[in-house]
Motif scaffolding. Structure first.
Motif, PDB file in Angstrom:
ATOM      1  N   LEU A 141     -62.273 -22.311 -32.015  1.00 36.98           N
ATOM      2  CA  LEU A 141     -63.228 -23.302 -32.511  1.00 36.98           C
ATOM      3  C   LEU A 141     -63.546 -24.390 -31.483  1.00 36.98           C
ATOM      4  O   LEU A 141     -64.346 -25.291 -31.761  1.00 36.98           O
ATOM      5  N   GLY A 142     -62.914 -24.326 -30.308  1.00 35.53           N
ATOM      6  CA  GLY A 142     -63.132 -25.362 -29.312  1.00 35.53           C
ATOM      7  C   GLY A 142     -62.544 -26.702 -29.709  1.00 35.53           C
ATOM      8  O   GLY A 142     -63.054 -27.753 -29.298  1.00 35.53           O
ATOM      9  N   LEU A 143     -61.462 -26.675 -30.481  1.00 40.49           N
ATOM     10  CA  LEU A 143     -60.822 -27.891 -30.978  1.00 40.49           C
ATOM     11  C   LEU A 143     -59.559 -28.156 -30.161  1.00 40.49           C
ATOM     12  O   LEU A 143     -58.635 -27.344 -30.159  1.00 40.49           O
ATOM     13  N   PRO A 144     -59.468 -29.279 -29.431  1.00 39.37           N
ATOM     14  CA  PRO A 144     -58.260 -29.566 -28.658  1.00 39.37           C
ATOM     15  C   PRO A 144     -57.036 -29.666 -29.559  1.00 39.37           C
ATOM     16  O   PRO A 144     -57.092 -30.256 -30.635  1.00 39.37           O
TER      17      PRO A 144
ATOM     18  N   GLU B  24     -54.626 -42.105 -25.660  1.00 34.62           N
ATOM     19  CA  GLU B  24     -55.057 -42.358 -24.283  1.00 34.62           C
ATOM     20  C   GLU B  24     -56.217 -41.447 -23.898  1.00 34.62           C
ATOM     21  O   GLU B  24     -57.176 -41.878 -23.239  1.00 34.62           O
ATOM     22  N   ALA B  25     -56.157 -40.185 -24.310  1.00 31.68           N
ATOM     23  CA  ALA B  25     -57.262 -39.271 -24.031  1.00 31.68           C
ATOM     24  C   ALA B  25     -58.548 -39.743 -24.701  1.00 31.68           C
ATOM     25  O   ALA B  25     -59.637 -39.697 -24.101  1.00 31.68           O
ATOM     26  N   LEU B  26     -58.447 -40.215 -25.933  1.00 33.37           N
ATOM     27  CA  LEU B  26     -59.622 -40.679 -26.673  1.00 33.37           C
ATOM     28  C   LEU B  26     -60.191 -41.964 -26.063  1.00 33.37           C
ATOM     29  O   LEU B  26     -61.413 -42.138 -25.984  1.00 33.37           O
TER      30      LEU B  26
ATOM     31  N   ARG C 142     -64.650 -32.805 -23.770  1.00 35.78           N
ATOM     32  CA  ARG C 142     -64.133 -33.755 -22.790  1.00 35.78           C
ATOM     33  C   ARG C 142     -62.631 -33.981 -22.984  1.00 35.78           C
ATOM     34  O   ARG C 142     -61.891 -34.138 -22.004  1.00 35.78           O
ATOM     35  N   ILE C 143     -62.177 -34.013 -24.220  1.00 33.62           N
ATOM     36  CA  ILE C 143     -60.726 -34.148 -24.467  1.00 33.62           C
ATOM     37  C   ILE C 143     -59.993 -32.942 -23.894  1.00 33.62           C
ATOM     38  O   ILE C 143     -58.944 -33.082 -23.250  1.00 33.62           O
ATOM     39  N   ALA C 144     -60.539 -31.749 -24.090  1.00 31.00           N
ATOM     40  CA  ALA C 144     -59.908 -30.530 -23.578  1.00 31.00           C
ATOM     41  C   ALA C 144     -59.821 -30.542 -22.054  1.00 31.00           C
ATOM     42  O   ALA C 144     -58.889 -29.971 -21.468  1.00 31.00           O
TER      43      ALA C 144
ATOM     44  N   HIS D 265     -55.467 -34.754 -16.205  1.00 28.54           N
ATOM     45  CA  HIS D 265     -55.765 -36.061 -15.624  1.00 28.54           C
ATOM     46  C   HIS D 265     -55.019 -37.206 -16.315  1.00 28.54           C
ATOM     47  O   HIS D 265     -55.104 -38.350 -15.864  1.00 28.54           O
ATOM     48  N   LEU D 266     -54.310 -36.908 -17.380  1.00 35.13           N
ATOM     49  CA  LEU D 266     -53.634 -37.956 -18.139  1.00 35.13           C
ATOM     50  C   LEU D 266     -52.283 -38.317 -17.520  1.00 35.13           C
ATOM     51  O   LEU D 266     -51.566 -37.456 -17.007  1.00 35.13           O
ATOM     52  N   ALA D 267     -51.953 -39.579 -17.575  1.00 41.78           N
ATOM     53  CA  ALA D 267     -50.632 -40.067 -17.185  1.00 41.78           C
ATOM     54  C   ALA D 267     -50.259 -41.140 -18.206  1.00 41.78           C
ATOM     55  O   ALA D 267     -50.849 -42.220 -18.220  1.00 41.78           O
ATOM     56  N   VAL D 268     -49.308 -40.829 -19.085  1.00 37.52           N
ATOM     57  CA  VAL D 268     -48.999 -41.684 -20.232  1.00 37.52           C
ATOM     58  C   VAL D 268     -47.506 -41.980 -20.252  1.00 37.52           C
ATOM     59  O   VAL D 268     -46.685 -41.078 -20.049  1.00 37.52           O
TER      60      VAL D 268
END
Length: 370
Positions: free
Chosen positions: A108-111, A305-307, A316-318, A323-326
């Motif tokens: 479904l393309g849902l992250p 953080e992604a949002l 874009r979330i996918a 690239h995330l650093a949390v």
């Protein structure tokens, strides 16, 4: 924030909130105790995100669905939640359920950020939108095998039930032991009573019996049978999947449940964030939080953080995972693709082998770290 299950289309979709779909086992045959801890962590993090202003001024709303350890129910929930406009999917504890959810979300393309399921093959193919907080089973269970080998075990037995998860675990242990000249034998608990398993163990000569079975049945009766059998007094009973982490284990087994090594994904010492969150989780749960509760908290923290950084568009979330650093409760969280993996993985959360202290079963002892 915690929305109970509702018929498809029964919830409003006016865009006032940023919605995250949540999958957790809250009823039997799911491990509801683990689900409760997972949900507590997810909800605490969402509350803190909202207290800090939400996502660009919009509150986070969790739409919670009980999977009850049913893969088909989970897949249907994913489809429903996608139709309700969630930006991403979070949660799940059971590996076979998370696997079904990951396939449905990918289609479904849902992250989907998986919180607690560890099965390596969570997806059949590379899935750009699927990521995971929990360490892969092969990583944690190899560390567990190394602990047993370091303790002098060269022949171990597994009391196993049929499932993809247990079969995967058996394979990981067998490969690790074979590489060090050791042996793993398997007892099929579909065919054996706990007492018969004790007879097999005594005849086999294995020095450890690992519980690759459901909790409380048949895990609790197996432990009780081994503890009652004097001829097995020197046998180590282990539970790599983490059953002894939860209060129900101690409540059902008492002193018999101590001295059973298991895996948990916590650091030896928490930093300021982990310590603060641990206190808040304890207040929320009314008991010590398990590692599963911290996994839930870290999941929503990462999604927030992604949002904030990439917006609510699912594509874009996918694309955001690498690239995330949390800063999580158990250390800095970054995602990569380990060799052979079809998903984005935090490599790795801290891993411990722990047991309940026989002298004080309410206290945990760290036996090994990896």
């Amino acid at each position: 924030m915690n929305t109970p299950p509702a018929p498809h289309g029964a919830e409003h979709a006016d865009g006032a909130s940023v919605r995250i779909g949540v999958l957790v086992p809250l009823t039997r045959p799911g491990w509801a105790e683990a689900g409760r801890h997972l949900l507590a962590g997810l909800e605490l993090a969402a509350r803190e995100v909202n207290d800090a202003g939400g996502i660009a001024g919009r509150p986070v709303e969790l739409l919670v669905r009980d999977t009850a350890a049913d893969p088909q129910r989970a897949a249907a929930a994913v489809e429903e939640l996608a139709g309700l406009g969630v930006a991403a999917l979070a949660g799940e504890y059971h590996s076979v359920v998370a696997r079904a959810a990951a396939a449905a979300a990918d289609a479904l393309g849902l992250p989907f950020l998986c919180s607690s399921a560890v099965l390596d093959a969570l997806t059949d193919r590379p899935a750009e939108g699927v990521a995971r907080i929990a360490p892969a089973q092969s990583h944690g269970w190899r560390i567990y095998a190394d602990f047993l080998l370091g303790a002098g075990h060269r022949r171990i037995a597994v009391a196993a039930e049929p499932s993809v998860y247990w079969a995967s675990g058996t394979g990981i242990l067998r490969d690790r032991f074979a590489s060090r000249g050791g042996t793993v034998v398997e007892f099929d608990m579909r065919a054996l009573t706990p007492e018969a398993a004790c007879d097999e163990l005594a005849a086999d000569g294995a020095t450890a019996l690992l519980l690759l079975v459901g909790h409380p049945d048949p895990a609790v009766p197996i432990v009780q049978a081994v503890r009652r059998a004097r001829r097995l007094a020197g046998i180590t009973v282990g539970a790599p999947a983490g059953q002894p982490e939860f209060p129900s284990w101690a409540g059902l087994l008492g002193d018999d449940g101590a001295g059973v090594p298991f895996l948990r994904y916590l650091p030896e010492r928490f930093g300021p964030l982990g310590a603060r969150v641990g206190t808040a989780l304890r207040e929320r749960l009314g008991e010590a939080p398990s590692f599963v509760a911290f996994e839930g908290y870290d999941t929503v923290t990462v999604l927030a953080e992604a949002l904030r950084s990439y917006g609510t568009d699912r594509a874009r979330i996918a694309e955001a995972w690498p690239h995330l650093a949390v800063e999580g409760t158990r250390g800095p969280i970054r995602f990569s693709r380990p060799s052979g993996s079809g998903l984005w993985q935090w490599a790795w959360a801290p891993v411990q082998v722990v047991d309940r202290d026989p002298a004080e079963p309410g206290r945990f002892r760290v036996l090994h770290t990896g």
